[in-house]
Design an enzyme around this catalytic site. Structure first.
Site, PDB file in Angstrom:
ATOM      1  N   SER A   1     -35.553  43.258   6.653  1.00 39.88           N
ATOM      2  CA  SER A   1     -36.604  44.157   7.122  1.00 39.88           C
ATOM      3  C   SER A   1     -37.971  43.712   6.608  1.00 39.88           C
ATOM      4  O   SER A   1     -38.964  43.754   7.338  1.00 39.88           O
ATOM      5  CB  SER A   1     -36.313  45.602   6.691  1.00 39.88           C
ATOM      6  OG  SER A   1     -36.111  45.678   5.302  1.00 39.88           O
TER       7      SER A   1
ATOM      8  N   ASN B   1     -39.064  40.651   8.766  1.00 37.26           N
ATOM      9  CA  ASN B   1     -39.039  40.702  10.221  1.00 37.26           C
ATOM     10  C   ASN B   1     -39.518  42.005  10.855  1.00 37.26           C
ATOM     11  O   ASN B   1     -39.892  42.009  12.033  1.00 37.26           O
ATOM     12  CB  ASN B   1     -37.618  40.414  10.724  1.00 37.26           C
ATOM     13  CG  ASN B   1     -37.140  39.033  10.325  1.00 37.26           C
ATOM     14  OD1 ASN B   1     -37.732  38.027  10.695  1.00 37.26           O
ATOM     15  ND2 ASN B   1     -36.076  38.978   9.547  1.00 37.26           N
ATOM     16  N   TYR B   2     -39.490  43.100  10.105  1.00 36.44           N
ATOM     17  CA  TYR B   2     -39.804  44.385  10.728  1.00 36.44           C
ATOM     18  C   TYR B   2     -40.961  45.138  10.080  1.00 36.44           C
ATOM     19  O   TYR B   2     -41.468  46.090  10.655  1.00 36.44           O
ATOM     20  CB  TYR B   2     -38.558  45.293  10.723  1.00 36.44           C
ATOM     21  CG  TYR B   2     -37.468  44.805  11.634  1.00 36.44           C
ATOM     22  CD1 TYR B   2     -37.558  44.976  13.008  1.00 36.44           C
ATOM     23  CD2 TYR B   2     -36.349  44.154  11.138  1.00 36.44           C
ATOM     24  CE1 TYR B   2     -36.559  44.517  13.865  1.00 36.44           C
ATOM     25  CE2 TYR B   2     -35.342  43.680  11.979  1.00 36.44           C
ATOM     26  CZ  TYR B   2     -35.463  43.873  13.340  1.00 36.44           C
ATOM     27  OH  TYR B   2     -34.479  43.406  14.189  1.00 36.44           O
ATOM     28  N   LEU B   3     -41.358  44.743   8.884  1.00 39.08           N
ATOM     29  CA  LEU B   3     -42.410  45.473   8.175  1.00 39.08           C
ATOM     30  C   LEU B   3     -43.744  44.748   8.288  1.00 39.08           C
ATOM     31  O   LEU B   3     -43.851  43.585   7.896  1.00 39.08           O
ATOM     32  CB  LEU B   3     -42.042  45.631   6.694  1.00 39.08           C
ATOM     33  CG  LEU B   3     -40.743  46.385   6.410  1.00 39.08           C
ATOM     34  CD1 LEU B   3     -40.469  46.421   4.912  1.00 39.08           C
ATOM     35  CD2 LEU B   3     -40.816  47.796   6.967  1.00 39.08           C
TER      36      LEU B   3
END
Length: 582
Positions: free
Chosen positions: A536, A539-541
């Site tokens: 995360s 890649n997502y934060l």
């Protein structure tokens, strides 16, 4: 480059960002298209070196000399002998099946039972090699370092439109055994050696095409300037395409990263409107619209992947939101004191189990009951929906919107909210970092980023506990010494005794801080033993949230991002102010 006008920066950093962005805009006005690309190609795994004569393989208690191909595959298993993978039935079954394909006809007729194979001697040999590498002299280590630097200098860079760019993974992965994540049905299968004949080279026509190794030829040489990969090949386990790409710190990668998070920020501006719309659609007369609305609710609320995204030839029974079957959910009108609970249980990406009990809105619950009527367990829950239909609808709602954008948005907004709630201004740096990891953990749980506890977890926790116990004893001694110094100072009442008391006080404070740091570390490890925080975070934060938090609370960036990660997010480190809001 409009966003750069907001930069309140002077010096090289801002100049570099501006140069990069102007460079991008000049050359890639309609997406990524390079004009010139030149590189040296990949570095292949070294050829197999047969084991020394004194290293034996035993079958049914007797020494057996293996052919070179069979021996190489046997070493892959021997190197993993102490790992729990080699105890799993599916791993052993797949390994043995693929191993037999590499055997001679004579070996096949003799080796018929994996349980009769003894890899112990091989395993001990590789452990001794590992230990020998640890004991290498400085000169030997320096020699290896120099060779790695030579390879990096020769193969680790490319030239793209007159800019020298770092390449991420210029070395081809060596052969071995596929592990997979979760209970992957293909674990134990043989990952075959990649040869030049498997490789597709991508470069510009007017560049110097990298020569293949002597006696070999490339599968193909392409000149596709609409993609950013330099080398590609198809691996044999999943049949998926692997790439050699530019380093995450490259201009193109940084631009794509920035665009990804800006798309998620655009979603923030219209997410309330989208949520109101799918709530209205729960009441639609069209079953297709209702199913789409409920699926979108799950993607938004639970950060589920869209589904229908399996690679061709993949046999694992993995699903996402759109491909859920009736058997993957159970409906509970009341459970554990909560109304309208949906119980999910399915294998998601990489065969990671997703299990969750979630209270939902009444109309969602009623719709699910309707979707499940007169269906068998193996029937699709959303039988009027697929990923293409959903993604087309998302594009209509907002340009560039996909299910993954919802994951990025919800992950980033969750981190920002958790950091506000968990960060205590009075905490020291270790305690604040614990708060950051707890916020990151909330995101990882939302995205179902699980992992098996590390093999060495129990041992490392025992070592850490020993350090804590020793530090507690040291603190007790320091407090006794302080008490004694205070008593002595009352009697003497001189300057020297006062200085001694102050010195002992500082010693107690220092040891208390050291103890707290160790205890925070133990708490952090225990809480995150089955959660993968890295996925995360990378890649997502939105990295600007983390950078802004660090700047606001005086936390060194390197406590959150390592060197490679700082290179990847260099654009965010330069841009983010401490008052940044996602």
């Amino acid at each position: 480059c409009a966003f750069l006008k907001k930069l309140k920066r002077n010096g090289d950093s801002a100049l570099n960002i501006c140069t990069w962005s102007v460079w991008e805009e000049e050359r890639y006005p309609e997406g990524i298209k390079w004009k010139f690309l030149e590189h040296k190609g990949p570095v292949f795994a070294p050829p197999y070196e047969p084991l020394p004569e004194n290293v034996k393989f035993y079958y049914d208690g007797k020494v057996m000399k293996l052919s070179t191909k069979a021996e190489e595959v046997a070493t892959f298993f021997a190197k993993m002998l102490d790992h729990e993978y080699t105890t799993k039935e599916i791993f052993r079954k797949n390994f043995f099946k693929d191993w037999r394909k590499e055997m001679t006809s004579e070996e096949k007729s003799t080796i018929t039972n994996l349980s009769k194979c003894d890899f112990t001697h091989m395993s001990q040999y590789f452990k001794a090699q590992t230990e020998a590498r640890k004991q290498m002299s400085k000169e030997e280590k320096q020699k290896i370092k120099e060779e790695n630097e030579r390879l990096l200098k020769e193969y680790g860079y490319c030239v793209m439109d007159n800019h020298k760019e770092r390449i991420a993974n210029f070395k081809i992965e060596p052969p071995g055994l596929f592990r997979g994540r979760g209970n992957h049905p293909k674990m134990g299968m043989l990952k075959r050696r990649i040869m030049p004949e498997d490789i597709i080279i991508n470069c510009s026509k007017d560049s110097k095409i990298p020569p293949p190794p002597p006696g070999h030829k490339w599968k193909e040489v392409r000149h596709d300037n609409k993609v950013t990969w330099l080398v590609s090949w198809t691996e044999n386990i999943q049949g998926s395409i692997k790439y050699i790409m530019l380093n995450p710190s490259s201009r193109i990668k940084g631009e794509k990263d920035w665009q990804k998070y800006e798309t998620a920020r655009r979603l923030k501006k219209c997410v309330d409107k989208i949520r109101n719309q799918y709530r209205e659609d729960w009441k639609s007369k069209e079953m297709k619209v209702r199913q789409r609305a409920v699926a979108l609710y799950f993607i938004d609320k639970l950060a589920l992947r869209a589904g229908n995204e399996k690679e061709e030839g993949e046999t694992a029974d993995t699903v996402g939101c759109c491909s859920l079957r009736v058997e993957h959910i159970k409906l509970h009108p009341e459970l554990d004191g909560q109304e309208y609970v949906v119980e999910f249980d399915f294998l998601g990406k990489d065969s990671i189990r997703y299990y969750n009990k979630v209270p939902v809105e009444k109309r969602v619950f009623k719709n699910l009951q309707l979707f499940m009527e007169n269906k068998q367990p193996e029937d699709d829950l959303f039988d009027r929906l697929n990923t293409s239909i959903l993604n087309k609808h998302l594009q209509d709602l907002m340009e560039g919107l996909t299910a993954k954008v919802f994951r990025t948005y919800n992950a980033s907004i969750t981190l920002q909210q958790q950091l506000k709630e968990l960060t205590n201004p009075d905490d020291n740096i270790p305690a604040k970092i614990l708060s950051y990891n707890r916020a990151n953990r909330a995101v990882a749980i939302l995205c179902n980023h699980q992992r098996a506890p590390p093999k060495t977890f129990e041992k490392s926790m025992m070592n850490l506990q020993s350090k804590i116990d020793a530090k507690k004893e040291q603190l007790a001694d320091a407090r006794r010494e302080l008490k004694s110094a205070k008593a002595d100072a009352k009697v003497r009442r001189d300057e020297k005794s006062k200085k001694t008391v102050e010195s002992k006080k500082k010693a107690v404070q220092r040891i208390e801080e050291q103890l707290m740091k160790l205890e925070v570390q133990a708490t952090d490890r225990e809480e995150n033993k089955q959660i993968a925080l890295g996925t995360s975070k990378l890649n997502y934060l939105d990295p600007r949230i983390s950078v802004a938090w660090c700047k606001k609370w005086g936390i060194p960036i390197e406590k959150i991002y390592n060197k490679t990660q700082r290179e990847k997010f260099a654009w965010a480190i330069d841009m983010a102010e401490e008052d940044y809001e996602f």
